[in-house]
Design a protein around this motif. Structure first.
Motif, short mmCIF file in Angstrom:
data_model
loop_
_atom_site.label_atom_id
_atom_site.label_comp_id
_atom_site.label_asym_id
_atom_site.label_seq_id
_atom_site.Cartn_x
_atom_site.Cartn_y
_atom_site.Cartn_z
N LEU A 16 -65.88 1.11 69.00
CA LEU A 16 -65.04 2.30 68.77
C LEU A 16 -63.84 1.98 67.89
O LEU A 16 -63.47 2.78 67.03
CB LEU A 16 -64.58 2.87 70.11
CG LEU A 16 -65.69 3.45 71.01
CD1 LEU A 16 -65.11 3.93 72.32
CD2 LEU A 16 -66.43 4.59 70.29
N LEU A 17 -63.22 0.82 68.11
CA LEU A 17 -62.07 0.44 67.29
C LEU A 17 -62.45 0.22 65.83
O LEU A 17 -61.61 0.35 64.94
CB LEU A 17 -61.42 -0.82 67.85
CG LEU A 17 -60.63 -0.66 69.15
CD1 LEU A 17 -60.22 -2.02 69.70
CD2 LEU A 17 -59.40 0.23 68.93
N SER A 18 -63.72 -0.10 65.58
CA SER A 18 -64.15 -0.35 64.20
C SER A 18 -64.11 0.90 63.34
O SER A 18 -64.12 0.80 62.11
CB SER A 18 -65.56 -0.95 64.19
OG SER A 18 -66.53 0.03 64.51
N VAL A 19 -64.09 2.06 63.96
CA VAL A 19 -64.05 3.30 63.18
C VAL A 19 -62.75 4.06 63.41
O VAL A 19 -62.63 5.23 63.02
CB VAL A 19 -65.26 4.21 63.52
CG1 VAL A 19 -66.55 3.57 63.05
CG2 VAL A 19 -65.33 4.53 65.02
N ALA A 20 -61.78 3.42 64.07
CA ALA A 20 -60.48 4.06 64.27
C ALA A 20 -59.80 4.28 62.92
O ALA A 20 -59.91 3.46 62.01
CB ALA A 20 -59.60 3.20 65.18
N VAL A 21 -59.08 5.39 62.78
CA VAL A 21 -58.41 5.71 61.52
C VAL A 21 -57.32 4.69 61.22
O VAL A 21 -57.15 4.26 60.08
CB VAL A 21 -57.80 7.13 61.58
CG1 VAL A 21 -57.02 7.42 60.30
CG2 VAL A 21 -58.90 8.17 61.77
N ARG A 22 -56.59 4.28 62.25
CA ARG A 22 -55.53 3.29 62.07
C ARG A 22 -55.70 2.20 63.12
O ARG A 22 -55.62 2.48 64.32
CB ARG A 22 -54.16 3.94 62.20
CG ARG A 22 -52.99 2.98 61.98
CD ARG A 22 -51.67 3.71 62.12
NE ARG A 22 -51.49 4.69 61.05
CZ ARG A 22 -50.99 4.41 59.85
NH1 ARG A 22 -50.62 3.16 59.57
NH2 ARG A 22 -50.86 5.34 58.94
N PRO A 23 -55.92 0.95 62.72
CA PRO A 23 -56.08 -0.13 63.69
C PRO A 23 -54.84 -0.31 64.54
O PRO A 23 -53.72 -0.07 64.10
CB PRO A 23 -56.31 -1.37 62.81
CG PRO A 23 -56.73 -0.82 61.49
CD PRO A 23 -56.01 0.48 61.34
N ILE A 24 -55.01 -0.71 65.79
CA ILE A 24 -53.88 -1.00 66.65
C ILE A 24 -53.47 -2.45 66.44
O ILE A 24 -54.23 -3.26 65.92
CB ILE A 24 -54.22 -0.72 68.13
CG1 ILE A 24 -55.46 -1.51 68.56
CG2 ILE A 24 -54.42 0.76 68.37
CD1 ILE A 24 -55.85 -1.27 69.99
N ARG A 25 -52.26 -2.79 66.86
CA ARG A 25 -51.66 -4.06 66.48
C ARG A 25 -52.50 -5.27 66.88
O ARG A 25 -52.67 -6.20 66.11
CB ARG A 25 -50.25 -4.17 67.06
CG ARG A 25 -49.52 -5.42 66.63
CD ARG A 25 -48.06 -5.35 67.03
NE ARG A 25 -47.38 -4.31 66.30
CZ ARG A 25 -46.88 -4.46 65.06
NH1 ARG A 25 -47.05 -5.61 64.43
NH2 ARG A 25 -46.25 -3.49 64.47
N ALA A 57 -55.64 -5.47 67.46
CA ALA A 57 -56.97 -5.47 66.85
C ALA A 57 -56.81 -5.38 65.34
O ALA A 57 -57.17 -4.38 64.71
CB ALA A 57 -57.81 -4.32 67.38
N THR A 58 -56.27 -6.43 64.75
CA THR A 58 -56.05 -6.44 63.30
C THR A 58 -57.39 -6.46 62.57
O THR A 58 -58.41 -6.85 63.15
CB THR A 58 -55.22 -7.67 62.90
OG1 THR A 58 -56.00 -8.86 63.21
CG2 THR A 58 -53.90 -7.73 63.64
N PRO A 59 -57.41 -6.07 61.30
CA PRO A 59 -58.67 -6.09 60.55
C PRO A 59 -59.35 -7.45 60.56
O PRO A 59 -60.58 -7.54 60.64
CB PRO A 59 -58.22 -5.69 59.14
CG PRO A 59 -57.06 -4.79 59.38
CD PRO A 59 -56.32 -5.41 60.54
N TRP A 60 -58.57 -8.53 60.47
CA TRP A 60 -59.15 -9.86 60.48
C TRP A 60 -59.85 -10.14 61.80
O TRP A 60 -60.99 -10.61 61.83
CB TRP A 60 -58.04 -10.90 60.25
CG TRP A 60 -58.53 -12.25 59.83
CD1 TRP A 60 -58.72 -12.69 58.56
CD2 TRP A 60 -58.89 -13.33 60.69
NE1 TRP A 60 -59.17 -13.99 58.57
CE2 TRP A 60 -59.29 -14.41 59.86
CE3 TRP A 60 -58.93 -13.50 62.07
CZ2 TRP A 60 -59.72 -15.62 60.38
CZ3 TRP A 60 -59.35 -14.72 62.59
CH2 TRP A 60 -59.74 -15.76 61.76
#
Length: 199
Positions: free
Chosen positions: A80-89, A91-94
């Protein structure tokens, strides 16, 4: 020039939002993970390990079962976090890219292993064809679909965020290795703690 993964302060949104198809895949993967986690919870509710030939290992098996349940819930969250509009702190992209590729690699290995096992049974190299019942076939299909789904999420995430491709290597190698070490080391730890008998 900094990448999204290395920026400080609030995490920047993706370069572009996930497509509706990718969002649908993420939701299906999350629901699948939660459904399988529910099966593990059912094992605990029904005292699946309290009786039978493995009754003396009941406590240790319960610990292993809850560990698997936690990993499946984590898988749902990652999907679910992989498609979030804005990542949370946290769960950084890396981090997310490594987790997605790790999930894909682990599930892909499971799917390949299941297919090899099924093929060996079908050609008579091992096992009994009667073992390939509806439950076994459903598990095999579930493994293949899950691997494909997380593969789609991993590729989509990599394309939408400015993360280095080294995350692919870290995830593909690290995921299966860490999971293997966990399930090889945890039983030994439980034995050492006296929670589970040796052997």
């Amino acid at each position: 020039m900094t990448t999204i993964a290395s920026q400080k302060g609030p995490v920047a949104p993706a370069a572009r939002a996930a497509s509706p198809a990718v969002v649908a895949v993420a939701v299906l993967m999350a629901l699948g993970c939660l459904a399988f986690a529910g099966a593990n919870v059912a094992f605990e509710v029904t005292d699946r390990f309290a009786e039978g030939r493995y009754a003396e290992y009941a406590v240790g098996l319960s610990v292993m079962n809850w560990t698997v349940t936690g990993l499946k819930v984590l898988g749902a969250a990652v999907a679910l976090l992989s498609v979030a509009v804005r990542p949370i702190r946290f769960a950084t992209p890396w981090v997310m890219s490594v987790l997605l590729w790790g999930a894909f690699a682990t599930l892909a290995l499971d799917a390949v292993g299941s297919m090899v096992e099924a093929g060996a049974i079908l050609v008579g190299a091992s096992g009994d064809p009667a073992d390939l019942g509806p439950r076994s076939v459903a598990y095999l299909l579930g493994s293949v679909v899950s691997a494909a789904g997380f593969g789609v999420l991993a590729v989509s995430y990599l394309r939408r965020y400015a993360v280095t491709r080294v995350t692919i290597l870290l995830g593909v190698l690290g995921g299966p290795i860490l999971l293997g070490l966990l399930f090889l080391g945890l039983p030994g730890l439980l034995v050492a703690m006296g929670v589970m008998p040796p052997g």
